[in-house]
Design a protein around this motif. Structure first.
Motif, PDB file in Angstrom:
ATOM      1  N   PRO A  91      15.798  -5.586 -12.142  1.00 28.98           N
ATOM      2  CA  PRO A  91      15.965  -7.006 -11.822  1.00 28.98           C
ATOM      3  C   PRO A  91      16.958  -7.690 -12.760  1.00 28.98           C
ATOM      4  CG  PRO A  91      13.665  -6.476 -12.358  1.00 28.98           C
ATOM      5  CD  PRO A  91      14.449  -5.244 -12.562  1.00 28.98           C
ATOM      6  N   ARG A  92      17.762  -8.577 -12.201  1.00 28.20           N
ATOM      7  CA  ARG A  92      18.709  -9.341 -13.020  1.00 28.20           C
ATOM      8  C   ARG A  92      17.985 -10.410 -13.830  1.00 28.20           C
ATOM      9  NH1 ARG A  92      23.621 -10.491  -8.753  1.00 28.20           N
ATOM     10  NH2 ARG A  92      24.285  -8.324  -8.558  1.00 28.20           N
ATOM     11  N   VAL A  93      17.000 -11.047 -13.184  1.00 33.02           N
ATOM     12  CA  VAL A  93      16.200 -12.070 -13.864  1.00 33.02           C
ATOM     13  C   VAL A  93      14.734 -11.828 -13.525  1.00 33.02           C
ATOM     14  CG1 VAL A  93      18.021 -13.836 -13.862  1.00 33.02           C
ATOM     15  CG2 VAL A  93      16.443 -13.707 -11.946  1.00 33.02           C
ATOM     16  N   ALA A  94      13.846 -12.381 -14.348  1.00 32.40           N
ATOM     17  CA  ALA A  94      12.412 -12.229 -14.104  1.00 32.40           C
ATOM     18  C   ALA A  94      12.064 -12.772 -12.716  1.00 32.40           C
ATOM     19  CB  ALA A  94      11.623 -12.963 -15.176  1.00 32.40           C
ATOM     20  N   GLY A  95      11.237 -12.035 -11.999  1.00 26.34           N
ATOM     21  CA  GLY A  95      10.818 -12.454 -10.666  1.00 26.34           C
ATOM     22  C   GLY A  95      11.610 -11.819  -9.542  1.00 26.34           C
ATOM     23  N   ASP A  96      12.746 -11.201  -9.847  1.00 30.22           N
ATOM     24  CA  ASP A  96      13.506 -10.505  -8.807  1.00 30.22           C
ATOM     25  C   ASP A  96      12.721  -9.279  -8.339  1.00 30.22           C
ATOM     26  OD1 ASP A  96      15.615 -12.231  -8.846  1.00 30.22           O
ATOM     27  OD2 ASP A  96      17.010 -10.876  -9.853  1.00 30.22           O
ATOM     28  N   ILE A  97      12.766  -9.049  -7.053  1.00 34.60           N
ATOM     29  CA  ILE A  97      12.123  -7.870  -6.481  1.00 34.60           C
ATOM     30  C   ILE A  97      12.974  -6.647  -6.821  1.00 34.60           C
ATOM     31  CG2 ILE A  97      11.322  -6.780  -4.341  1.00 34.60           C
ATOM     32  CD1 ILE A  97       9.828  -9.310  -4.700  1.00 34.60           C
ATOM     33  N   SER A  98      12.332  -5.585  -7.314  1.00 34.10           N
ATOM     34  CA  SER A  98      13.076  -4.370  -7.645  1.00 34.10           C
ATOM     35  C   SER A  98      12.617  -3.179  -6.807  1.00 34.10           C
ATOM     36  CB  SER A  98      12.919  -4.044  -9.126  1.00 34.10           C
ATOM     37  OG  SER A  98      11.562  -3.813  -9.436  1.00 34.10           O
ATOM     38  N   THR A  99      11.562  -3.368  -6.040  1.00 35.62           N
ATOM     39  CA  THR A  99      11.007  -2.277  -5.242  1.00 35.62           C
ATOM     40  C   THR A  99      11.348  -2.465  -3.768  1.00 35.62           C
ATOM     41  OG1 THR A  99       9.156  -2.099  -6.772  1.00 35.62           O
ATOM     42  CG2 THR A  99       8.882  -1.066  -4.619  1.00 35.62           C
ATOM     43  N   GLY A 100      11.843  -1.396  -3.166  1.00 37.85           N
ATOM     44  CA  GLY A 100      12.076  -1.363  -1.732  1.00 37.85           C
ATOM     45  C   GLY A 100      11.123  -0.350  -1.112  1.00 37.85           C
ATOM     46  N   TYR A 101      11.194  -0.196   0.182  1.00 41.10           N
ATOM     47  CA  TYR A 101      10.327   0.743   0.891  1.00 41.10           C
ATOM     48  C   TYR A 101      11.168   1.590   1.827  1.00 41.10           C
ATOM     49  CZ  TYR A 101       6.318  -1.807  -0.841  1.00 41.10           C
ATOM     50  OH  TYR A 101       5.385  -2.383  -1.665  1.00 41.10           O
ATOM     51  N   ILE A 102      10.870   2.889   1.837  1.00 42.77           N
ATOM     52  CA  ILE A 102      11.565   3.832   2.701  1.00 42.77           C
ATOM     53  C   ILE A 102      10.537   4.488   3.616  1.00 42.77           C
ATOM     54  CG2 ILE A 102      12.857   6.008   2.752  1.00 42.77           C
ATOM     55  CD1 ILE A 102      14.135   5.169   0.118  1.00 42.77           C
ATOM     56  N   ASN A 103      10.868   4.589   4.891  1.00 42.78           N
ATOM     57  CA  ASN A 103      10.001   5.274   5.853  1.00 42.78           C
ATOM     58  C   ASN A 103      10.108   6.780   5.585  1.00 42.78           C
ATOM     59  OD1 ASN A 103       8.611   6.274   8.042  1.00 42.78           O
ATOM     60  ND2 ASN A 103       9.807   5.183   9.573  1.00 42.78           N
ATOM     61  N   ILE A 104       8.986   7.418   5.230  1.00 43.67           N
ATOM     62  CA  ILE A 104       9.058   8.851   4.885  1.00 43.67           C
ATOM     63  C   ILE A 104       9.549   9.695   6.062  1.00 43.67           C
ATOM     64  CG2 ILE A 104       7.339   8.711   3.056  1.00 43.67           C
ATOM     65  CD1 ILE A 104       5.361  10.114   4.918  1.00 43.67           C
TER      66      ILE A 104
END
Length: 194
Positions: A91-104
């Motif tokens: 994350p660039r700043v606190a609170g930025d989302i860093s997790t994405g989701y991938i369809n296995i």
């Protein structure tokens, strides 16, 4: 106006993204399409679950019991949409989302990558997209195993006839009488709307 998302089985990944307008989400499809939306990832997942008549809090409890993991849980929305969490950025700043989701089910291959002295994984998806993660290939594979375990423990999804926006297909397990009844009801609804 509510944005329309692709059908669950066509979703390859849901990722956080920085744009000139700010933080947003990107949906990659198995057909190679890239959809940028201002909707947050959590909202997309909640809407996908709602469309399948899934109670996410109950599902998360079942997954926690099965995997003994309360953070970064896999989310089996449908049998063909099992979302694997991956850290895609710092994350660039606190609170930025860093997790994405991938369809296995959309993963075609994975390769270890070295970015200077830190390692990561490049995940190739059907549709031609490549997703870079900051996790090692070992960590990604461990989360894939947890996703498969969660899928085995998750309750089966709601039958098609009870889902919102359901359309009766020829391959449904309904008897011919039920099909005819559904056609009559749909025809009556069309007549009352006209």
């Amino acid at each position: 106006m509510v944005e329309q998302f692709p059908a669950p089985q066509l979703i390859a990944a849901i990722l956080p993204c920085y744009t000139s307008e700010g933080d947003c989400s990107v949906i990659l499809t198995t057909e190679g399409e890239r959809i940028t939306t201002g909707v947050r990832i959590r909202t997309i997942i909640r809407r996908l679950a709602s469309d399948q008549a899934i109670d996410l809090s109950s599902l998360r409890k079942i997954i926690t019991d099965a995997t003994h993991q309360s953070n970064l849980q896999p989310i089996p929305i449908t049998p063909r949409l099992v979302l694997l969490p991956v850290k895609t950025r710092k994350p660039r700043v606190a609170g930025d989302i860093s997790t994405g989701y991938i369809n296995i089910h959309a993963i075609t291959s994975m390769n270890s990558i070295n970015k200077n002295l830190s390692s990561g994984t490049l995940i190739n998806l059907s549709g031609g997209a490549k997703v870079s993660t900051i996790w090692t290939i070992t960590t990604v594979k461990r989360h894939m195993l947890l996703a498969r375990l969660a899928t085995a423990q998750a309750p089966t999804t709601t039958p098609k006839g009870f889902r919102r926006n359901a359309v009766f297909d020829a391959d449904d397990d309904l008897s011919p009488i039920a099909h005819k009844l559904a056609e009559v009801i749909q025809e009556l609804l069309r007549m009352t709307v006209s």
